[in-house]
Design a protein around this motif. Structure first.
Motif, PDB file in Angstrom:
ATOM      1  N   MET A   1       0.851  -1.171   0.000  1.00 20.30           N
ATOM      2  CA  MET A   1       0.000   0.000   0.000  1.00 20.30           C
ATOM      3  C   MET A   1       0.898   1.236   0.000  1.00 20.30           C
ATOM      4  O   MET A   1       1.882   1.290   0.719  1.00 20.30           O
ATOM      5  CB  MET A   1      -0.891  -0.003   1.243  1.00 20.30           C
ATOM      6  CG  MET A   1      -1.758   1.213   1.332  1.00 20.30           C
ATOM      7  SD  MET A   1      -2.823   1.385   2.792  1.00 20.30           S
ATOM      8  CE  MET A   1      -3.480  -0.211   3.036  1.00 20.30           C
ATOM      9  N   ILE A   2       0.544   2.177  -0.821  1.00 19.52           N
ATOM     10  CA  ILE A   2       1.229   3.459  -0.793  1.00 19.52           C
ATOM     11  C   ILE A   2       0.284   4.474  -0.164  1.00 19.52           C
ATOM     12  O   ILE A   2      -0.928   4.230  -0.075  1.00 19.52           O
ATOM     13  CB  ILE A   2       1.690   3.903  -2.204  1.00 19.52           C
ATOM     14  CG1 ILE A   2       0.509   4.017  -3.159  1.00 19.52           C
ATOM     15  CG2 ILE A   2       2.734   2.955  -2.755  1.00 19.52           C
ATOM     16  CD1 ILE A   2       0.864   4.589  -4.514  1.00 19.52           C
ATOM     17  N   ASN A   3       0.836   5.580   0.300  1.00 17.66           N
ATOM     18  CA  ASN A   3      -0.048   6.578   0.901  1.00 17.66           C
ATOM     19  C   ASN A   3       0.455   7.984   0.625  1.00 17.66           C
ATOM     20  O   ASN A   3       1.617   8.189   0.266  1.00 17.66           O
ATOM     21  CB  ASN A   3      -0.196   6.321   2.397  1.00 17.66           C
ATOM     22  CG  ASN A   3       1.043   6.632   3.188  1.00 17.66           C
ATOM     23  OD1 ASN A   3       1.392   7.794   3.374  1.00 17.66           O
ATOM     24  ND2 ASN A   3       1.730   5.588   3.654  1.00 17.66           N
ATOM     25  N   ASN A   4      -0.444   8.917   0.798  1.00 17.07           N
ATOM     26  CA  ASN A   4      -0.165  10.329   0.578  1.00 17.07           C
ATOM     27  C   ASN A   4      -0.216  11.116   1.885  1.00 17.07           C
ATOM     28  O   ASN A   4      -0.498  12.314   1.878  1.00 17.07           O
ATOM     29  CB  ASN A   4      -1.189  10.914  -0.402  1.00 17.07           C
ATOM     30  CG  ASN A   4      -1.090  10.289  -1.768  1.00 17.07           C
ATOM     31  OD1 ASN A   4      -0.009  10.150  -2.312  1.00 17.07           O
ATOM     32  ND2 ASN A   4      -2.216   9.884  -2.327  1.00 17.07           N
ATOM     33  N   VAL A   5       0.038  10.458   3.001  1.00 18.02           N
ATOM     34  CA  VAL A   5      -0.069  11.122   4.303  1.00 18.02           C
ATOM     35  C   VAL A   5       0.889  12.308   4.384  1.00 18.02           C
ATOM     36  O   VAL A   5       0.494  13.402   4.808  1.00 18.02           O
ATOM     37  CB  VAL A   5       0.158  10.133   5.461  1.00 18.02           C
ATOM     38  CG1 VAL A   5       0.198  10.854   6.801  1.00 18.02           C
ATOM     39  CG2 VAL A   5      -0.945   9.076   5.478  1.00 18.02           C
ATOM     40  N   ILE A  33       3.956   5.276   9.198  1.00 19.14           N
ATOM     41  CA  ILE A  33       2.894   5.314   8.185  1.00 19.14           C
ATOM     42  C   ILE A  33       3.415   6.001   6.925  1.00 19.14           C
ATOM     43  O   ILE A  33       3.253   5.491   5.812  1.00 19.14           O
ATOM     44  CB  ILE A  33       1.631   6.026   8.720  1.00 19.14           C
ATOM     45  CG1 ILE A  33       0.959   5.180   9.801  1.00 19.14           C
ATOM     46  CG2 ILE A  33       0.649   6.319   7.575  1.00 19.14           C
ATOM     47  CD1 ILE A  33      -0.160   5.907  10.549  1.00 19.14           C
ATOM     48  N   GLU A  34       4.047   7.156   7.091  1.00 21.96           N
ATOM     49  CA  GLU A  34       4.541   7.898   5.935  1.00 21.96           C
ATOM     50  C   GLU A  34       5.578   7.111   5.141  1.00 21.96           C
ATOM     51  O   GLU A  34       5.609   7.202   3.914  1.00 21.96           O
ATOM     52  CB  GLU A  34       5.139   9.243   6.380  1.00 21.96           C
ATOM     53  CG  GLU A  34       4.091  10.232   6.818  1.00 21.96           C
ATOM     54  CD  GLU A  34       4.634  11.597   7.178  1.00 21.96           C
ATOM     55  OE1 GLU A  34       3.815  12.472   7.482  1.00 21.96           O
ATOM     56  OE2 GLU A  34       5.872  11.809   7.151  1.00 21.96           O
ATOM     57  N   LYS A  35       6.405   6.340   5.821  1.00 23.02           N
ATOM     58  CA  LYS A  35       7.424   5.538   5.138  1.00 23.02           C
ATOM     59  C   LYS A  35       6.876   4.235   4.580  1.00 23.02           C
ATOM     60  O   LYS A  35       7.591   3.487   3.919  1.00 23.02           O
ATOM     61  CB  LYS A  35       8.569   5.221   6.103  1.00 23.02           C
ATOM     62  CG  LYS A  35       9.426   6.418   6.428  1.00 23.02           C
ATOM     63  CD  LYS A  35      10.589   6.021   7.314  1.00 23.02           C
ATOM     64  CE  LYS A  35      11.516   7.187   7.550  1.00 23.02           C
ATOM     65  NZ  LYS A  35      12.675   6.780   8.374  1.00 23.02           N
ATOM     66  N   GLY A  36       5.602   3.941   4.843  1.00 19.47           N
ATOM     67  CA  GLY A  36       4.994   2.714   4.350  1.00 19.47           C
ATOM     68  C   GLY A  36       5.385   1.481   5.133  1.00 19.47           C
ATOM     69  O   GLY A  36       5.175   0.360   4.676  1.00 19.47           O
ATOM     70  N   ILE A  59      -6.007   8.939   0.174  1.00 18.66           N
ATOM     71  CA  ILE A  59      -4.823   8.987   1.029  1.00 18.66           C
ATOM     72  C   ILE A  59      -4.074   7.660   1.034  1.00 18.66           C
ATOM     73  O   ILE A  59      -2.849   7.630   1.011  1.00 18.66           O
ATOM     74  CB  ILE A  59      -5.218   9.409   2.453  1.00 18.66           C
ATOM     75  CG1 ILE A  59      -5.862  10.798   2.405  1.00 18.66           C
ATOM     76  CG2 ILE A  59      -4.014   9.395   3.381  1.00 18.66           C
ATOM     77  CD1 ILE A  59      -6.496  11.243   3.693  1.00 18.66           C
ATOM     78  N   PHE A  60      -4.822   6.556   1.061  1.00 19.86           N
ATOM     79  CA  PHE A  60      -4.225   5.221   1.099  1.00 19.86           C
ATOM     80  C   PHE A  60      -4.614   4.478  -0.173  1.00 19.86           C
ATOM     81  O   PHE A  60      -5.801   4.271  -0.431  1.00 19.86           O
ATOM     82  CB  PHE A  60      -4.701   4.451   2.331  1.00 19.86           C
ATOM     83  CG  PHE A  60      -4.305   5.126   3.617  1.00 19.86           C
ATOM     84  CD1 PHE A  60      -3.035   4.968   4.134  1.00 19.86           C
ATOM     85  CD2 PHE A  60      -5.200   5.939   4.293  1.00 19.86           C
ATOM     86  CE1 PHE A  60      -2.653   5.601   5.301  1.00 19.86           C
ATOM     87  CE2 PHE A  60      -4.833   6.580   5.459  1.00 19.86           C
ATOM     88  CZ  PHE A  60      -3.559   6.412   5.968  1.00 19.86           C
ATOM     89  N   ILE A  61      -3.614   4.092  -0.955  1.00 16.54           N
ATOM     90  CA  ILE A  61      -3.860   3.480  -2.259  1.00 16.54           C
ATOM     91  C   ILE A  61      -3.355   2.041  -2.259  1.00 16.54           C
ATOM     92  O   ILE A  61      -2.173   1.785  -2.030  1.00 16.54           O
ATOM     93  CB  ILE A  61      -3.169   4.277  -3.381  1.00 16.54           C
ATOM     94  CG1 ILE A  61      -3.743   5.706  -3.409  1.00 16.54           C
ATOM     95  CG2 ILE A  61      -3.349   3.610  -4.727  1.00 16.54           C
ATOM     96  CD1 ILE A  61      -2.764   6.759  -3.114  1.00 16.54           C
ATOM     97  N   LEU A  62      -4.272   1.114  -2.496  1.00 17.98           N
ATOM     98  CA  LEU A  62      -3.884  -0.293  -2.604  1.00 17.98           C
ATOM     99  C   LEU A  62      -3.194  -0.525  -3.939  1.00 17.98           C
ATOM    100  O   LEU A  62      -3.678  -0.070  -4.987  1.00 17.98           O
ATOM    101  CB  LEU A  62      -5.118  -1.188  -2.527  1.00 17.98           C
ATOM    102  CG  LEU A  62      -5.702  -1.465  -1.165  1.00 17.98           C
ATOM    103  CD1 LEU A  62      -6.959  -2.314  -1.305  1.00 17.98           C
ATOM    104  CD2 LEU A  62      -4.710  -2.168  -0.272  1.00 17.98           C
ATOM    105  N   GLU A  63      -2.106  -1.221  -3.892  1.00 22.20           N
ATOM    106  CA  GLU A  63      -1.438  -1.635  -5.118  1.00 22.20           C
ATOM    107  C   GLU A  63      -1.879  -3.053  -5.440  1.00 22.20           C
ATOM    108  O   GLU A  63      -2.350  -3.779  -4.578  1.00 22.20           O
ATOM    109  CB  GLU A  63       0.078  -1.558  -4.932  1.00 22.20           C
ATOM    110  CG  GLU A  63       0.556  -0.133  -4.679  1.00 22.20           C
ATOM    111  CD  GLU A  63       2.037  -0.073  -4.453  1.00 22.20           C
ATOM    112  OE1 GLU A  63       2.721   0.447  -5.359  1.00 22.20           O
ATOM    113  OE2 GLU A  63       2.496  -0.544  -3.411  1.00 22.20           O
ATOM    114  N   GLU A  64      -1.727  -3.441  -6.679  1.00 22.13           N
ATOM    115  CA  GLU A  64      -2.214  -4.747  -7.119  1.00 22.13           C
ATOM    116  C   GLU A  64      -1.671  -5.893  -6.254  1.00 22.13           C
ATOM    117  O   GLU A  64      -2.400  -6.796  -5.899  1.00 22.13           O
ATOM    118  CB  GLU A  64      -1.858  -4.979  -8.583  1.00 22.13           C
ATOM    119  CG  GLU A  64      -2.496  -6.222  -9.152  1.00 22.13           C
ATOM    120  CD  GLU A  64      -2.274  -6.351 -10.646  1.00 22.13           C
ATOM    121  OE1 GLU A  64      -2.192  -7.504 -11.112  1.00 22.13           O
ATOM    122  OE2 GLU A  64      -2.175  -5.313 -11.320  1.00 22.13           O
TER     123      GLU A  64
END
Length: 68
Positions: A1-5, A33-36, A59-64
Motif C-alpha cells: 500500500m502506498i499513501n499520501n499522508v 505510516i509515511e514511510k509505508g 490517502i491510502f492506495i492499494l497496489e495490485e
C-alpha cells in the motif's frame, strides 16, 4: 500500500508532531505510516481522512500486489 499522508500533512501545514497529537498517536507512528512501514487500523485511517477532509481512498492506495 502506498499513501499520501506526508503530502496531505504538508498541505495542511502540520508537522509530524502536530499530526500525531491531533490523532492521539506517537510521532513514530506517523513516521512509520509515511514511510509505508506501518498500515494504520481502519479507525485511524478514517480519522486521518476526516482530518484531511478527504476520502480514505485518496490517502491510502492499494497496489495490485496488496490483494493478490
Amino acid at each position: 500500500m502506498i499513501n499520501n499522508v506526508a503530502e496531505y500533512r504538508k498541505k495542511f501545514g502540520y508537522s509530524q508532531d502536530k499530526l500525531a497529537d491531533k490523532l492521539a498517536v506517537s510521532r513514530q507512528t506517523i513516521i512509520s505510516i509515511e514511510k509505508g512501514k506501518f498500515n494504520p487500523s481502519l479507525p485511524l485511517a478514517l480519522m486521518i481522512a476526516k482530518l484531511f477532509e478527504s476520502n480514505v481512498e485518496n490517502i491510502f492506495i492499494l497496489e495490485e500486489e496488496d490483494y493478490k
